[in-house]
Design an enzyme around this catalytic site. Structure first.
Site, short mmCIF file in Angstrom:
data_model
loop_
_atom_site.label_atom_id
_atom_site.label_comp_id
_atom_site.label_asym_id
_atom_site.label_seq_id
_atom_site.Cartn_x
_atom_site.Cartn_y
_atom_site.Cartn_z
CE LYS A 36 42.57 -15.39 30.89
NZ LYS A 36 43.75 -16.08 31.46
CG ASP A 38 42.25 -15.19 34.69
OD1 ASP A 38 43.33 -15.68 34.38
OD2 ASP A 38 42.14 -13.96 34.96
N1 GLU Z 1 43.77 -18.41 33.80
C1 GLU Z 1 44.94 -19.22 33.85
C2 GLU Z 1 46.04 -18.58 33.03
O1 GLU Z 1 46.13 -17.39 32.99
C3 GLU Z 1 44.67 -20.67 33.52
C4 GLU Z 1 44.00 -20.91 32.21
C5 GLU Z 1 43.57 -22.37 31.99
O2 GLU Z 1 43.76 -23.20 32.85
O3 GLU Z 1 43.04 -22.61 30.90
O4 GLU Z 1 46.87 -19.21 32.45
#
Ligand code: GLU
Length: 457
Positions: free
Chosen positions: A137, A177
């Site tokens: 992340k 996100d």
């Molecule tokens: N931010 C999204 C999550 O919390 C998607 C992350 C992504 O597609 O890599 O899963």
């Protein structure tokens, strides 16, 4: 036999306690990360008790420590030619199952604790999808609200000017996100391409269809949440038809959760933004919400211009006082505390499924479980977004583009199997009906077995 099972259980509990105690000491100032870790670690007792190799390989102490934490300066120029400085992050937590994968969040609350909780959750969520993706992340404390398009572009370019050296289609694949959508991904993608001098489409997901994006990625988290919730409803002999639903948030996750829930015949009566919520007892006019949020980038209170009979209330938490059959929190972490959870119980809510990451705090989760609310935890219920990101990566590496229906069908299959795996893991380890335990164990086992197979390094 009984004695040995009891011994293993006690040993597992002691091991987990000691891992968590050390974690608290090392990360005393990271409450969100500790909260996410506590939820997962203690639910693993039954699986650790049955797998002494996880203790032998000290899997838990290893899994709570990120592979690496990257923190960097992002300097950029605003429209008044002033130099602004933000902090950027990328947490590469675990890549046992595949390249690090997870979104980027641009929000003023972003700090190391929030990044670590999100990256840690992502490990297990991504494993649950059955796709070959590890957990990561990133983001920044940059606040996109009120910034011009040009400022957003310059910030995204400055952010990527550092991040590019740490990522790659086989290394680490960021996406969106909160505060990061297709526009921001587009700016970052352009900068990555320039710096690398190569068209490595699979380095970022959430791109627009047409330059490497996947159809149905935008809808995936919200649709996936509703597909997952539909499985929960089916389990209890119910469906979305004529159910009253409250959805918090009005971003990408909320909008497409509302769309699919309405498609299934539910009445969605409320949604919110960070300033307040709207209540429309006749059912939300989604076209209006889309125009407000996706076209105008405006505040949700302007909904009253479209539907004068609806109500607007300032503040977010009292959205949970609206009686509903199904609650879908899709705003942000810790938006439901024990007080709101008790109100949901008192109002007869029977299903809660999480579109946001960690929207229910630990006390709220316990209240659901003790009061017969069937609860779909985030890492299972909102995994549709990242699952379709993995499908976008697959399309990028094979240089093809699938139809909307093909992606949507795969998404439905993935959400169904996440539900089944989580349910069955809960049953197998003696926690039938507890999808928190089930999803944590189902995700964990895949990663832990991979770590055992890889050996210690
Ligand atoms: N931010 C999204 C999550 O919390 C998607 C992350 C992504 O597609 O890599 O899963």
């Amino acid at each position: 036999m009984t004695t040995s099972v009891m011994t293993n259980d006690t040993r597992a509990k002691e091991y987990i306690n000691s891992v968590f105690e050390q974690l608290k000491q090392k990360n005393a100032h990271q409450p969100e990360f500790l909260q996410a870790a506590e939820e997962i670690l203690f639910s693993l007792t039954p699986v650790v008790a049955q797998h002494p190799e996880y203790i032998e390989h000290n899997i838990l102490s290893r899994i709570v420590e990120p592979d690496r934490i990257i923190s960097f300066r992002v300097a950029w120029q605003d429209d008044n030619n002033q130099v602004q400085v933000n902090r950027g992050y990328r947490i590469q937590f675990n890549n046992v199952i595949g390249p690090y994968k997870g979104g980027l969040r641009f929000h003023p609350t972003v700090n190391e604790s929030i990044m670590k909780f999100l990256a840690f959750e992502q490990i297990f969520k991504n494993a649950l999808t059955g796709q070959p993706i590890g957990g990561g992340k990133g983001g920044s404390d940059f606040n996109p609200k009120g910034k011009s398009d040009a400022e957003i572009m310059r910030f995204c370019q400055a952010f990527m000017s550092e991040l590019y050296r740490h990522i790659g289609p086989d290394v680490d694949v960021p996406a969106g996100d909160i505060g990061v959508g297709a526009r921001e991904v587009g700016f970052m993608w352009g900068q990555y391409k320039r710096l690398r001098g190569a068209y490595e489409a699979g380095v970022l997901t959430g791109k627009k269809p047409g330059y490497g994006g996947s159809l149905a990625r935008k809808e995936a988290t919200g649709y996936g949440l509703v597909y997952f919730t539909a499985e929960m409803l089916r389990e209890k002999g119910e469906s979305f038809l004529n159910k009253t639903v409250v959805v918090s948030g009005s971003g990408n996750v909320a909008i497409y959760a509302i769309e699919k829930a309405q498609h299934y015949g539910a009445k969605v009566v409320a949604c919110s933004d960070s300033a307040g919520y709207i209540y429309d007892p006749e059912g939300i006019d989604l076209a209006a919400v889309k125009e407000i949020k996706e076209v105008k980038g405006d505040r949700i209170h302007t909904y009253l211009n479209y539907r004068p009979n609806a109500e607007y209330h300032e503040g977010c938490t009292s959205i949970w006082t609206i009686p509903c059959d199904i609650a879908l929190p899709c705003a942000t972490q810790n938006e439901i505390n024990s007080e709101s959870a008790r109100i949901l119980v008192a109002n007869g809510t029977k299903f809660v499924a999480e579109g946001a990451n960690m929207p229910s705090d630990l006390e709220a989760i316990n209240i659901y479980l003790e009061n017969d609310i069937y609860f779909g935890p985030a890492k299972a219920a909102n995994a549709g977004g990242v699952a379709v990101s993995a499908l976008e990566m697959a399309q990028n590496s094979s240089r093809t583009a699938w139809s909307f229906n093909k992606v949507d069908e795969k998404l439905q299959d993935i959400m169904k199997s996440i539900y089944t795996e989580s349910k069955e893991a809960a049953e197998k380890y003696g926690y039938a009906g507890n999808l928190v335990v089930g999803s944590n164990i189902a995700g964990f086992v895949k990663v832990a077995d991979g770590m055992v197979a890889e050996g210690v390094y």
